[in-house]
Write a protein that holds these residues in place. Structure first.
Motif, PDB file in Angstrom:
ATOM      1  N   ALA A  68     -15.308  -9.865  10.273  1.00  6.46           N
ATOM      2  CA  ALA A  68     -15.393  -9.785   8.815  1.00  6.46           C
ATOM      3  C   ALA A  68     -14.306  -8.893   8.222  1.00  6.46           C
ATOM      4  O   ALA A  68     -13.786  -9.166   7.141  1.00  6.46           O
ATOM      5  CB  ALA A  68     -16.768  -9.270   8.402  1.00  6.46           C
ATOM      6  N   ILE A  69     -13.957  -7.837   8.912  1.00  5.41           N
ATOM      7  CA  ILE A  69     -12.985  -6.873   8.380  1.00  5.41           C
ATOM      8  C   ILE A  69     -11.558  -7.193   8.803  1.00  5.41           C
ATOM      9  O   ILE A  69     -10.608  -6.752   8.164  1.00  5.41           O
ATOM     10  CB  ILE A  69     -13.380  -5.433   8.787  1.00  5.41           C
ATOM     11  N   GLN A  70     -11.371  -7.958   9.862  1.00 13.95           N
ATOM     12  CA  GLN A  70     -10.033  -8.215  10.376  1.00 13.95           C
ATOM     13  C   GLN A  70      -9.137  -8.953   9.385  1.00 13.95           C
ATOM     14  O   GLN A  70      -7.922  -8.807   9.431  1.00 13.95           O
ATOM     15  CB  GLN A  70     -10.104  -8.994  11.693  1.00 13.95           C
ATOM     16  N   GLY A  71      -9.701  -9.717   8.486  1.00 13.19           N
ATOM     17  CA  GLY A  71      -8.892 -10.467   7.527  1.00 13.19           C
ATOM     18  C   GLY A  71      -8.414  -9.642   6.349  1.00 13.19           C
ATOM     19  O   GLY A  71      -7.519 -10.059   5.612  1.00 13.19           O
ATOM     20  N   ASP A  72      -8.984  -8.475   6.124  1.00 12.40           N
ATOM     21  CA  ASP A  72      -8.641  -7.639   4.968  1.00 12.40           C
ATOM     22  C   ASP A  72      -7.748  -6.484   5.422  1.00 12.40           C
ATOM     23  O   ASP A  72      -8.219  -5.386   5.694  1.00 12.40           O
ATOM     24  CB  ASP A  72      -9.921  -7.122   4.320  1.00 12.40           C
ATOM     25  N   GLU A  73      -6.450  -6.748   5.494  1.00 14.10           N
ATOM     26  CA  GLU A  73      -5.514  -5.746   6.011  1.00 14.10           C
ATOM     27  C   GLU A  73      -5.429  -4.511   5.121  1.00 14.10           C
ATOM     28  O   GLU A  73      -5.289  -3.386   5.616  1.00 14.10           O
ATOM     29  CB  GLU A  73      -4.127  -6.349   6.198  1.00 14.10           C
ATOM     30  N   ALA A  74      -5.539  -4.689   3.823  1.00 14.61           N
ATOM     31  CA  ALA A  74      -5.469  -3.537   2.917  1.00 14.61           C
ATOM     32  C   ALA A  74      -6.630  -2.581   3.172  1.00 14.61           C
ATOM     33  O   ALA A  74      -6.442  -1.355   3.209  1.00 14.61           O
ATOM     34  CB  ALA A  74      -5.478  -4.007   1.472  1.00 14.61           C
TER      35      ALA A  74
END
Length: 85
Positions: A68-74
């Motif tokens: 879930a978090i891997q796609g949100d680089e920021a």
């Protein structure tokens, strides 16, 4: 008219309150990275010395909970910056 203005102002303040009280980015990580579910934050600090290394490690993780978090680089970079400081 005064009552309407007061009501609208109150509603606007109530709507904005949750955005004013946001937690740090790394607080979302600490829910799982507590040492029992995932490696503790202190262990991450010793394993990854830089923010970029921590972000790369999070992205390369094969754990399904990290998907879930891997796609949100920021968000990853902001959390990593808080953790490695």
């Amino acid at each position: 008219m005064k009552k309407t203005l007061l009501t609208m102002t109150t509603l606007a303040l109530v709507a904005l309150m949750p955005s004013l009280s946001t937690a740090g980015e790394s607080d979302t990580c600490k829910a799982c990275h507590n040492g029992s579910v995932a490696p503790a934050v202190d262990a991450l600090k010793t394993k990854f010395k830089t923010t970029d290394a921590l972000v790369a490690g999070a992205k390369s993780s094969q754990n399904p909970m990290m998907k879930a978090i891997q796609g949100d680089e920021a968000k990853l970079k902001a959390a990593a910056a808080e953790i490695t400081k």
